[in-house]
Enzyme design. Structure first.
Site, mmCIF file in Angstrom:
data_model
loop_
_atom_site.group_PDB
_atom_site.id
_atom_site.type_symbol
_atom_site.label_atom_id
_atom_site.label_comp_id
_atom_site.label_asym_id
_atom_site.label_seq_id
_atom_site.Cartn_x
_atom_site.Cartn_y
_atom_site.Cartn_z
ATOM 1 N N THR A 374 -94.802 42.206 64.446
ATOM 2 C CA THR A 374 -96.055 41.782 65.008
ATOM 3 C C THR A 374 -95.881 40.535 65.844
ATOM 4 O OG1 THR A 374 -96.967 42.617 62.990
ATOM 5 C CG2 THR A 374 -98.378 41.126 64.242
ATOM 6 N N ASP A 416 -97.897 51.405 56.947
ATOM 7 C CA ASP A 416 -99.060 50.603 56.538
ATOM 8 C C ASP A 416 -100.096 51.434 55.773
ATOM 9 O OD1 ASP A 416 -98.342 48.068 57.219
ATOM 10 O OD2 ASP A 416 -99.345 48.038 59.154
ATOM 11 N N GLY A 466 -96.595 38.538 60.475
ATOM 12 C CA GLY A 466 -96.194 38.191 59.113
ATOM 13 C C GLY A 466 -96.645 39.168 58.052
#
Ligand code: DON
Length: 565
Positions: A374, A416, A466
């Site tokens: 990211t 995810d 993160g």
């Protein structure tokens, strides 16, 4: 010399030395500019964004240019093969947000990462073509440009295309990460890729294939990526590598404008990203749980501050895991989740005497269901518009699958999703039904692009990469400025810690916290992990100063750079 005189001298010296130690240290400040600023993960990208603003473009034009420039210079996370979110606040106070998160392909199934015994197959949701979600970045950029941009697309794309042809210099940190991930590039790709070479610091990486993809996008628009030649090449490439994304999947992808999450904290008004990003709701929950505590009195990273923040985080992440998912698929009781009553109830069993055990914390009970690697960049333009953009490939270089013909890495965002209830994903996050895999569903994200207002005026724009630590890094940066009166740069630099309910531990950046403090926390029942998170977040933000100039906070943990004028 009389005894009396000698005592006076000693006393005076003592007084002066005390005075000296009481002096407040000179604040560390980031770049300060009068008109506009871009803070991103790489200098070349911030420069391209800032040049667009200088040419008269607005923050939304600069957003498109910076994102594409990051795809060139920061393939670690910058992308057109991934997705992300943007929160904006226009100069007139209008706010909004866009979701260009990846989606599961139509052929995706709930159990697609499980073996015949129902166990998660290691690596299947993280490495190679099966891990890839339908990329959303190009759709997101086109939506933003169409609705809010002001310059012709050509002016935005030309400098980025030139950068890809000319090449970008490898930084020391980049040389290290490329080397680190090369064994996985070999595993994920059938043929060798440009990043297999032994790249050293200051080498120049040219990316003509990516430049050509950009040229076709400039010529044919968004459809080039989702329905044109690029789409055909991409779908075939993914399938040839064992993936399930089809041309139809690409053709059906659309970015979505969503209502941001807004809430107050003291005299601040906070605007952040809603589902399928969990960032806004979790940030609201944590800050609202913290509001009754006097963090400014306890002190920055003091025992009581760490306890209060940890306990609020523990409870918010437990709710995240149960309630949050794609709002197009699940009902999320957003209003209740961020309501003061509900949150004070969640904190009612907290005491400074003893750590709460995560095993004793579950999601809160909500009866009524109502009808959220990211990289982040922040921009404020010369007109007063502000944006916060976080985008990702998920892991470093995403799935590591690189399409040499098109010149970019593909995400591994499918990880995810919750592959199996109760089973942690690569960030150790546990999911439930709300985040199970379903065709065309968006996977839950922790991304937290955030804008803060004070006295109804723009005050801050910030965000970070993160994984699970995104939310807590944004949180601590806001608190550092608001409660502990740090400059933007100090707020970004300050050591960070993180708790996410499960595993039940406080992760701390190593060697940044006092040993005595750690002992005190352990005595209260907190388990401290200083090994597994060498870096927590890479926050990039901009703060509006009293004289209306801007201070940039670019995170030293990466190659992040502020540029402006
Ligand atoms: O959307 C998410 O929450 C993750 N895919 C973000 C991944 C990330 O931040 C990795 N960076 N360190």
């Amino acid at each position: 010399m009389s005894k009396h005189f000698l005592y006076s001298i000693i006393l005076l010296c003592f007084f002066l030395s005390c005075k000296k130690t009481e002096q407040t240290p000179t604040p560390i400040k980031g770049l300060i500019t009068k008109n506009a600023m871009v803070v991103s993960a790489r200098a070349e990208a911030s420069e391209i964004g800032s040049d667009i603003l200088k040419k008269g473009g607005n923050a939304f034009d600069a957003m498109c240019a910076t994102q594409l420039a990051l795809a060139v210079t920061y393939p670690f996370a910058g992308n057109i093969g991934g997705g992300g979110f943007m929160v904006y606040r226009k100069a007139n106070g209008d706010i909004g947000s866009i979701d260009f998160r990846e989606k599961a392909p139509m052929a995706a199934t709930k159990d697609m990462y499980l073996d015949e015994n129902g166990d998660v197959i290691p690596g299947k949701s993280t490495l190679g073509a099966m891990a890839v979600g339908i990329p959303g970045t190009v759709a997101g950029l086109f939506e933003v440009h169409e609705k809010l941009g002001s310059l012709p697309l050509e002016d935005i794309l030309k400098p980025v295309i030139a950068l890809a042809y000319k090449g970008t210099k490898v930084t020391k940190k980049q040389a290290k990460t490329i080397k680190k991930y090369q064994p996985l590039f070999l595993k994920a790709n059938k043929d060798s890729i440009i990043f297999d070479k032994h790249w050293k610091e200051n080498d120049v990486i040219k990316q003509p294939a990516l430049a050509k993809t950009f040229e076709r996008i400039l010529k044919h628009g968004k459809d080039e990526f989702y329905k044109g030649e690029t789409a055909k090449i991409l779908a075939k490439f993914i399938q040839d590598n064992g993936g399930i994304i089809t041309e139809e999947d690409l053709a059906k992808y659309e970015a979505k404008w969503r209502d941001p999450i807004t809430f107050s904290y003291d005299d601040l008004e906070i605007i952040s990203m809603g589902p399928p990003a969990s960032g806004g709701i979790c940030l609201a929950q944590i800050l609202k749980m913290l509001e009754p505590f006097h963090l400014d009195e306890y002190g920055h990273n003091s025992l009581k501050t760490i306890q209060a923040i940890t306990e609020a985080e523990r409870r918010a992440y437990a709710d995240r895991s149960f309630y949050l998912g794609d709002p197009d698929f699940v009902n999320i009781p957003i209003k209740t989740l961020i309501q003061e009553n509900y949150l004070s109830g969640r904190m009612s069993d907290f005491s400074f005497e003893k750590a709460t055990l995560s095993s004793a914390v579950s999601h809160g009970n909500i009866q009524i269901i109502e009808s959220d690697e990211t990289t982040h960049f922040s921009i404020v333009d010369q007109f007063g518009n502000a944006i916060a953009v976080t985008t990702t490939l998920n892991g470093a270089y995403g799935s590591k699958l690189y399409c040499s013909e098109l010149g970019f890495f593909l995400n591994n965002e499918m990880d995810d999703f919750s592959s199996k209830p109760g089973e942690p994903n690569m960030f150790g996050l546990i999911g439930a039904e709300a985040n199970k895999i379903e065709p065309e569903k968006r996977m839950l994200s922790s991304m937290t692009p955030t804008i803060v207002e004070k006295n109804e005026k723009l005050y801050m724009t910030l965000g970070t990469p993160g994984g699970a630590t995104i939310i807590t890094s944004v949180l601590q940066t806001i608190l550092n400025v608001h409660e502990f009166k740090m400059t933007m740069q100090e707020a970004v630099n300050a050591p960070r810690f993180h708790h996410q309910w499960l595993p039940d531990e406080i992760r701390m950046e190593p060697n940044s916290f006092d040993r005595k403090l750690i002992k005190q926390l352990e005595a209260l029942g907190y388990s401290i992990n200083q090994k597994d998170a060498p870096v927590i977040g890479k926050v990039d933000g901009i703060l509006v100063l009293d004289d209306n100039s801007y201070e940039g906070g670019a995170d030293y943990r990466g190659d992040d750079t502020a540029v402006g004028f």
